[in-house]
Design a protein around this motif. Structure first.
Motif, short mmCIF file in Angstrom:
data_model
loop_
_atom_site.label_atom_id
_atom_site.label_comp_id
_atom_site.label_asym_id
_atom_site.label_seq_id
_atom_site.Cartn_x
_atom_site.Cartn_y
_atom_site.Cartn_z
N VAL A 8 -10.17 16.56 15.85
CA VAL A 8 -8.86 16.03 16.21
C VAL A 8 -7.83 16.40 15.13
CG1 VAL A 8 -9.71 14.14 17.64
CG2 VAL A 8 -9.43 13.78 15.18
N ASP A 9 -6.59 16.51 15.56
CA ASP A 9 -5.51 16.88 14.64
C ASP A 9 -4.87 15.66 14.00
OD1 ASP A 9 -5.44 19.80 15.31
OD2 ASP A 9 -4.99 18.99 17.30
N VAL A 10 -4.75 14.59 14.79
CA VAL A 10 -4.10 13.37 14.29
C VAL A 10 -4.95 12.15 14.63
CG1 VAL A 10 -1.76 14.31 14.39
CG2 VAL A 10 -2.69 13.13 16.39
N VAL A 11 -4.91 11.17 13.75
CA VAL A 11 -5.67 9.93 13.93
C VAL A 11 -4.75 8.74 13.68
CG1 VAL A 11 -7.49 8.46 12.98
CG2 VAL A 11 -7.91 10.90 13.33
N SER A 12 -4.77 7.77 14.59
CA SER A 12 -4.12 6.49 14.35
C SER A 12 -5.17 5.48 13.94
CB SER A 12 -3.42 5.98 15.62
OG SER A 12 -2.09 6.44 15.70
N VAL A 13 -4.93 4.80 12.83
CA VAL A 13 -5.84 3.77 12.34
C VAL A 13 -5.24 2.41 12.69
CG1 VAL A 13 -6.96 2.78 10.31
CG2 VAL A 13 -6.68 5.27 10.50
N CYS A 14 -5.83 1.75 13.69
CA CYS A 14 -5.33 0.48 14.22
C CYS A 14 -6.40 -0.59 14.07
CB CYS A 14 -4.94 0.64 15.69
SG CYS A 14 -3.73 1.93 16.00
N LEU A 15 -6.83 -0.81 12.85
CA LEU A 15 -7.96 -1.67 12.53
C LEU A 15 -7.54 -2.85 11.66
CD1 LEU A 15 -10.44 1.20 11.61
CD2 LEU A 15 -10.61 -0.27 13.62
N PRO A 16 -8.43 -3.83 11.45
CA PRO A 16 -8.14 -4.88 10.48
C PRO A 16 -7.76 -4.29 9.12
CG PRO A 16 -10.06 -5.47 11.76
CD PRO A 16 -9.70 -4.07 12.16
N ASN A 17 -6.88 -4.98 8.42
CA ASN A 17 -6.29 -4.46 7.18
C ASN A 17 -7.30 -3.96 6.16
OD1 ASN A 17 -3.90 -5.27 8.38
ND2 ASN A 17 -3.81 -7.20 7.26
N MET A 50 -0.60 -0.91 4.49
CA MET A 50 -1.44 0.28 4.42
C MET A 50 -2.79 0.03 3.76
SD MET A 50 0.36 2.71 1.50
CE MET A 50 -0.89 4.00 1.55
N ALA A 51 -2.86 -0.98 2.90
CA ALA A 51 -4.10 -1.23 2.15
C ALA A 51 -4.11 -2.67 1.65
CB ALA A 51 -4.21 -0.24 0.99
N THR A 52 -5.18 -3.02 0.94
CA THR A 52 -5.28 -4.38 0.40
C THR A 52 -5.03 -4.43 -1.10
OG1 THR A 52 -7.67 -4.23 -0.01
CG2 THR A 52 -6.98 -4.97 2.17
N LYS A 97 -11.11 -10.00 6.38
CA LYS A 97 -10.72 -8.84 7.18
C LYS A 97 -9.22 -8.52 7.05
CE LYS A 97 -14.30 -9.71 10.64
NZ LYS A 97 -14.58 -10.06 12.06
N ALA A 98 -8.42 -9.56 6.90
CA ALA A 98 -6.97 -9.38 6.90
C ALA A 98 -6.37 -9.28 5.50
CB ALA A 98 -6.30 -10.53 7.65
N PHE A 99 -7.03 -9.94 4.53
CA PHE A 99 -6.59 -9.99 3.12
C PHE A 99 -5.36 -10.86 2.93
CE2 PHE A 99 -3.01 -7.17 1.69
CZ PHE A 99 -2.85 -7.64 0.39
N ILE A 100 -4.44 -10.86 3.90
CA ILE A 100 -3.22 -11.66 3.80
C ILE A 100 -2.73 -11.94 5.21
CG2 ILE A 100 -1.71 -9.64 3.65
CD1 ILE A 100 -0.02 -11.17 1.61
N GLY A 101 -2.01 -13.05 5.40
CA GLY A 101 -1.61 -13.46 6.74
C GLY A 101 -0.24 -12.99 7.16
N ALA A 102 0.68 -13.95 7.37
CA ALA A 102 2.02 -13.62 7.86
C ALA A 102 2.74 -12.65 6.93
CB ALA A 102 2.84 -14.90 8.02
N MET A 103 2.46 -12.73 5.64
CA MET A 103 3.11 -11.83 4.69
C MET A 103 2.69 -10.38 4.91
SD MET A 103 5.32 -12.83 2.43
CE MET A 103 5.08 -12.06 0.86
#
Length: 340
Positions: free
Chosen positions: A66-75, A98-100, A175-181
């Motif tokens: 593949v040429d492009v990948v979308s990463v739509c996963l838990p943080n 983008m990261a934790t 999984k999220a590392f942080i909530g609303a922020m």
């Protein structure tokens, strides 16, 4: 014939309502592979888009060119999966934050540079018409020196739109590392950096879980921010705004006040010190509610960046700087001191 083959890793709500729809609408892209650990969700998505289905992203990256990948996963998975995709030779569009950690973000940037690939972070607020117009007004000097601001992003919480409802990964710190922020605040940190054209040198964070039970992340946060030139203001993020979402920003300046997404009809209102008021109807801001704009322009910009070999507007460096505002807010809450 489509120029790019795309894979979407993670088939939850953000993929279903944004990435997949916008890739499909872009004539330069063909969705050839999708990945999710929930097999029923994966099967449904693969059938809709005629794509190969994988429950293991490593196998997808190994088997599919593949040429492009979308990463739509838990943080917590953003960095490792993005790095794996970059190492496999794909350009990557990663959801926010983008990261934790700052180090994870740097590792993603390094992987992109090492492999000569594009890395873009999905901060869609920069593409909102009112925000683009406000940036031009600020840069032109039309409103003079900026003194202060307030911005907020809040709604009832992810349980209203996340694929897993109240059992969503958004509420799990591991999984999220942080909530609303991390969900909402980081969007506004990125927007403010974009609008003001400055970095924040001081951050005071007040971060709480005071609205929802049985979650291990924040659901309400307020930050006080100061830029390098001395512009000060507040940024709020909340999963406790009911019944309506608030996604507004107000900029207080020498010659005028800018009100962005603060009026139900006029997405930009310019109130001059002279008393003159100019109102713009520039279309609705993207929303998770029904009736919000469908196209965030994020995928189109990403695809254009890849096809024309241009630097994305929100590359890894920009994503890292916006993430670091949130990290400083966390540090401030933990230490009780202003982060510098």
């Amino acid at each position: 014939m489509a120029e790019l083959k795309a894979a979407v890793i993670g088939c939850g709500s953000i993929a279903k309502n944004r990435h997949l729809l916008e890739y499909e609408a872009n004539e330069q892209v063909e969705i050839t592979a999708v990945c999710d650990v929930v097999e029923s969700r994966l099967t449904d998505t693969a059938e809709v888009y005629g794509a190969a289905a994988y429950t293991d992203y490593k196998k997808l990256l190994q088997d599919e060119k593949v040429d492009v990948v979308s990463v739509c996963l838990p943080n917590a998975l953003h960095a490792p999966v993005s790095i794996a995709a970059l190492e496999a030779g794909a350009h990557v569009l990663c959801e926010k934050p983008m990261a934790t950690s700052s180090q994870e973000a740097q590792d993603m940037i390094d992987a992109a540079e090492r492999n000569g690939r594009k890395l873009m972070i999905g901060h869609n607020q920069r593409f909102v018409s009112s925000h683009e117009r406000a940036r031009r007004l600020i840069q032109s000097g039309e409103i003079g020196n900026i003194y202060s601001f307030r911005t907020t992003f809040g709604h009832g919480g992810p349980e209203g739109w996340s694929a897993d409802g109240k059992n969503s990964w958004f509420f799990d710190k591991d999984k999220a590392f942080i909530g609303a922020m991390g969900d909402l605040g980081v969007h506004k940190a990125d927007l403010l950096r974009y609008l003001l054209g400055e970095e924040f040198v001081n951050v005071a964070g007040f971060i709480e879980n005071n609205a929802k039970e049985d979650i291990t992340v924040d659901d309400n946060a307020v930050c006080i921010l100061r830029t390098e030139s001395g512009i000060i203001g507040t940024m709020a993020a909340s999963w406790a705004y009911v019944p309506e979402e608030d996604n507004s920003t107000v900029i207080y300046a020498e010659k005028a006040t800018l009100r962005l997404e603060d009026d139900p009809v006029h997405s930009l209102v310019l109130q001059y010190a002279s008393g003159e008021v100019v109102k713009y109807e520039l279309g609705q801001i993207q929303s998770n509610d029904a009736g919000g704009q469908t196209n965030t322009h994020v995928i189109d910009h990403f695809v254009e960046s890849v096809v024309n070999d241009k630097q994305p507007l929100i590359d890894g460096y920009e994503g890292k700087l916006s993430l670091e505002v949130i990290l400083k807010a966390l540090e401030s809450e933990e230490t009780g001191k202003i982060s510098k």
